[in-house]
Motif scaffolding. Structure first.
Motif, mmCIF file in Angstrom:
data_model
loop_
_atom_site.group_PDB
_atom_site.id
_atom_site.type_symbol
_atom_site.label_atom_id
_atom_site.label_comp_id
_atom_site.label_asym_id
_atom_site.label_seq_id
_atom_site.Cartn_x
_atom_site.Cartn_y
_atom_site.Cartn_z
ATOM 1 N N ASN A 58 -5.996 -1.055 10.136
ATOM 2 C CA ASN A 58 -4.648 -1.466 10.538
ATOM 3 C C ASN A 58 -4.778 -2.522 11.629
ATOM 4 O O ASN A 58 -5.254 -2.230 12.733
ATOM 5 C CB ASN A 58 -3.811 -0.275 11.017
ATOM 6 N N GLY A 59 -4.377 -3.738 11.300
ATOM 7 C CA GLY A 59 -4.524 -4.863 12.232
ATOM 8 C C GLY A 59 -3.656 -4.699 13.467
ATOM 9 O O GLY A 59 -4.087 -4.982 14.592
ATOM 10 N N THR A 60 -2.427 -4.228 13.263
ATOM 11 C CA THR A 60 -1.505 -4.068 14.389
ATOM 12 C C THR A 60 -2.080 -3.094 15.413
ATOM 13 O O THR A 60 -2.101 -3.371 16.626
ATOM 14 C CB THR A 60 -0.136 -3.553 13.883
ATOM 15 N N LYS A 85 -3.714 3.116 3.139
ATOM 16 C CA LYS A 85 -4.872 2.307 2.722
ATOM 17 C C LYS A 85 -6.075 3.196 2.421
ATOM 18 O O LYS A 85 -6.813 2.957 1.458
ATOM 19 C CB LYS A 85 -5.207 1.293 3.823
ATOM 20 N N TYR A 98 2.481 -9.185 11.828
ATOM 21 C CA TYR A 98 1.420 -8.224 11.481
ATOM 22 C C TYR A 98 1.980 -6.852 11.136
ATOM 23 O O TYR A 98 1.403 -6.134 10.327
ATOM 24 C CB TYR A 98 0.454 -8.002 12.671
ATOM 25 N N LYS A 154 0.820 -1.217 0.000
ATOM 26 C CA LYS A 154 0.000 0.000 0.000
ATOM 27 C C LYS A 154 0.848 1.259 0.000
ATOM 28 O O LYS A 154 0.444 2.289 -0.541
ATOM 29 C CB LYS A 154 -0.979 0.006 1.179
ATOM 30 N N ASP A 173 2.499 1.675 11.544
ATOM 31 C CA ASP A 173 1.263 1.140 12.126
ATOM 32 C C ASP A 173 0.748 2.056 13.222
ATOM 33 O O ASP A 173 -0.413 2.442 13.220
ATOM 34 C CB ASP A 173 1.524 -0.260 12.709
ATOM 35 N N GLY A 227 -7.066 -8.658 9.256
ATOM 36 C CA GLY A 227 -6.445 -7.530 8.571
ATOM 37 C C GLY A 227 -4.973 -7.705 8.285
ATOM 38 O O GLY A 227 -4.378 -6.890 7.590
ATOM 39 N N GLU A 239 4.366 -3.542 10.087
ATOM 40 C CA GLU A 239 5.189 -3.117 8.957
ATOM 41 C C GLU A 239 6.663 -3.204 9.333
ATOM 42 O O GLU A 239 7.004 -3.244 10.523
ATOM 43 C CB GLU A 239 4.843 -1.671 8.580
HETATM 44 N N1 HSE Z 1 0.915 -3.782 9.185
HETATM 45 C C1 HSE Z 1 -0.343 -3.932 8.550
HETATM 46 C C2 HSE Z 1 -1.417 -4.033 9.609
HETATM 47 C C3 HSE Z 1 -0.346 -5.155 7.690
HETATM 48 O O1 HSE Z 1 -1.103 -4.304 10.764
HETATM 49 O O2 HSE Z 1 -2.590 -3.841 9.279
HETATM 50 C C4 HSE Z 1 -1.606 -5.312 6.887
HETATM 51 O O3 HSE Z 1 -1.709 -4.333 5.919
#
Ligand code: HSE
Ligand code: NDP
Length: 436
Positions: free
Chosen positions: A159-161, A205, A188, A105, A196, A300, A190
């Motif tokens: 953002n999953g993190t 995103k 998870y 992204k 993040d 995510g 970056e």
């Molecule tokens: N670092 C990103 C997150 C990975 O935690 O969402 C998924 O795009």
């Protein structure tokens, strides 16, 4: 029909996951794609590193150009990351006539306009489902499933993190940095985890989502961005007492004046489904004029959830290889010559409600000063709580929820309140959206 040949750049979390899914589900994938899809080449930096995938039958080298310049490769999977040297790799792959699938992204948010234009000239696809919200097919949902709608707004935990950290802190009282370290160990985060926690990844995103929702060029530099690092445990507790959860949201909204693009912690009524999206899960709520609100939920981040999206793109490309190239789905959903130049609004034009927490002296007249300033700026108070003094301090925490107001007015009011001699320190301001 001869197999589609794939070359993979990067064999880390996502690259390794993609190899595993393409290999494990090869028979089912071939039935869906109408032809076999095989990985013939891959590239990673350190060839001695243990991998989460088997590379049996794949020629692996440390030079990505070995993959990009192999005339037999039809599709290059760019799963290295970053917006630096990878940009030239992707442009070279496109110049060589390869289709590209990427989860990157940051590359697309920064250089996507150029990359998509080059891909159009070359007649190749650049697919990026995995770049937004991991496993959730949100690009396809907006670009294809909702293409009959005018999209009014969208809001997502993307953002999953960050969501994993907020959830662990809220539910288990865990330390921010300990949870971040766990998110990194789970693959998870970056490469640079400040992306993040400072909201940059979510802003990348949101840039992509806004373009496919509204038909505008990618404009990462115009996204207002705030991360989760300033959220205090106490704000989470006060928000809950008022019936809200704090989530880190990316919000894109079309208004009569332009488009709001913003990423920041947000209070959401606790009864909303999206307020209950926890851990590494992501969710995106999209409001279309015809469909109304629709919510998309899923993992995510992580190897296989992200690989699911990567492999779906590979299958789409394999299908498109046998179809009319003029009739492919456009990269940014709208025909390239139909992109709008609707302005993206400056942050002080946003309109939202607010949670405010301040520390004020516990004596008559102080709250009256605060409410007078708010009233002067046409800001109505929705709820107000004055807590007991902390320990033996003379100041008390005051928590307020306001009605929707202009950010410009709120900025001015906050500056005036902070200047009051009876108010200590900075006001903690978190935006509030009812998402109704
Ligand atoms: N670092 C990103 C997150 C990975 O935690 O969402 C998924 O795009
Ligand atoms: P990793 O760090 O796990 O993997 C990166 C891979 O790239 C590694 O295999 C590394 O090699 C390889 N690499 C780095 N530099 C080079 C180079 N110069 N030449 C060849 N190979 C190189 O990252 P992720 O898999 O987590 O992320 C990849 C992309 O996917 C990023 O754009 C990320 O934003 C995106 N993404 C990640 C998600 C996740 O959950 N992790 C989810 C959605 C998107 P080596 O292993 O030898 O060091």
């Amino acid at each position: 029909m001869k197999p589609v040949k794939v070359g993979v750049l990067g064999l880390g979390t996502v690259g390794g996951g993609a190899v595993n899914v393409l290999t494990r589900n090869a028979a089912e994938i071939a039935r869906r794609a109408g032809r076999e899809i095989i990985i013939t080449r891959a590239s990673a930096k350190d060839l001695s590193k243990p991998r989460i995938c088997s590379t049996r039958g794949i020629i692996v080298s440390s030079d990505p150009m070995d993959v990009i310049n192999d005339p037999d490769i039809d599709i290059v999977l760019e799963l290295i990351g970053g917006a630096g040297p990878v940009k030239d790799m992707v442009l070279q792959a496109i110049a060589n006539g390869k289709h590209v699938v990427t989860a990157n992204k940051s590359l697309l948010a920064l250089h996507g306009n150029e990359i998509f234009a080059t891909a159009r000239e070359q007649g190749v696809i650049v697919a990026f489902e995995a770049a937004v919200a991991g496993s959730i097919p949100i690009i396809k949902a907006i670009r294809e499933g909702l293409s009959g709608n005018q999209i009014e707004w969208l809001a997502g935990i993307i953002n999953g993190t960050g969501n994993f950290i907020l959830t662990e802190m809220r539910e288990k009282g865990r330390d921010f940095f300990a949870v971040l370290a766990e998110a990194q160990a789970l693959g998870y985060a970056e490469a640079d985890p400040t992306f993040d926690v400072e909201g940059i990844d979510a802003a990348h995103k949101l840039t992509l989502l806004a373009s496919i929702a509204f038909g505008i060029p990618l404009q990462f530099e115009k996204v207002y961005t705030e991360g989760i690092t300033k959220i205090a445990r106490i704000d989470v507790e006060y928000a809950e007492q008022l019936g809200y959860r704090i989530k880190h949201l990316g919000i894109a909204r079309k208004t009569a004046d332009g488009i709001e693009l913003r990423v920041h912690p947000t209070l959401i009524p606790e009864g909303r489904l999206i307020a209950n999206v926890n851990g590494v899960m992501n969710a995106v709520l999209v409001k279309g004029d015809a469909a109304g609100p629709s919510l998309y939920y899923g993992a995510g981040a992580g190897a296989e959830p992200t690989a699911s999206a990567v492999v779906a793109d590979v299958i789409d490309v394999a299908r498109a290889l046998t179809s009319d190239p003029e009739n492919r789905v456009p990269h940014l959903a709208f025909q390239a010559n139909q992109l709008d130049d609707i302005p993206v609004l400056a942050a002080d034009c946003f309109k939202t409600a607010y949670y405010l927490r301040l520390l004020a002296e516990d004596k008559p007249g102080v709250l009256a000063d605060v409410t007078r300033i708010l009233a002067h700026h046409h800001i109505s108070i929705e709820a107000l709580i004055q807590k007991q003094p902390l320990n033996d301090q003379t100041s008390v925490p005051v928590i307020m929820l306001t009605q929707v107001t202009a950010e410009k007015e709120m900025n001015a009011a906050i500056a005036e309140i902070e200047a009051l001699p009876t108010v200590t320190g900075q006001i903690n301001r978190i935006r509030l959206e009812t998402l109704g």
